[in-house]
Write a protein that holds these residues in place. Sequence first.
Motif: not given
Length: 124
Positions: A15-18, A24-27
Amino acid sequence: MTKPIRKHPEKALPHVLTALIAKRREIAGQIEDLQRRLKLAVTELDNVECTIRIFDPEIDLSQFGPRPVPPPHAAFKGELSRILIEALRASGVPLNSRKLTEIAMKDRGMPVDDLKTRRITQQR
């Protein structure tokens, strides 16, 4: 004694990686959008400068600095005062700052459920 810090954990929590991958994708998406908008703005600026040079080829445009950008959701002069005074007159009872902020945000078409915007608006 302190524990040695492991450089590569054997297992990371899924869940942390997700969540980190989603962030990251948002940024990365925001960066791509900003780069696209920057490219458009540079093109528009170039077009305006070329048009200015049609009328005055010898003009030195470096003496004209950029104009400051207004903060997001900036109100026109007296707009917020008018909204708040009308709300106080219409209510007939005292209103706290939270309720006044909500009324002002609704009147100006701002998202009421956005807590960051609400906090900024209430401080203003």
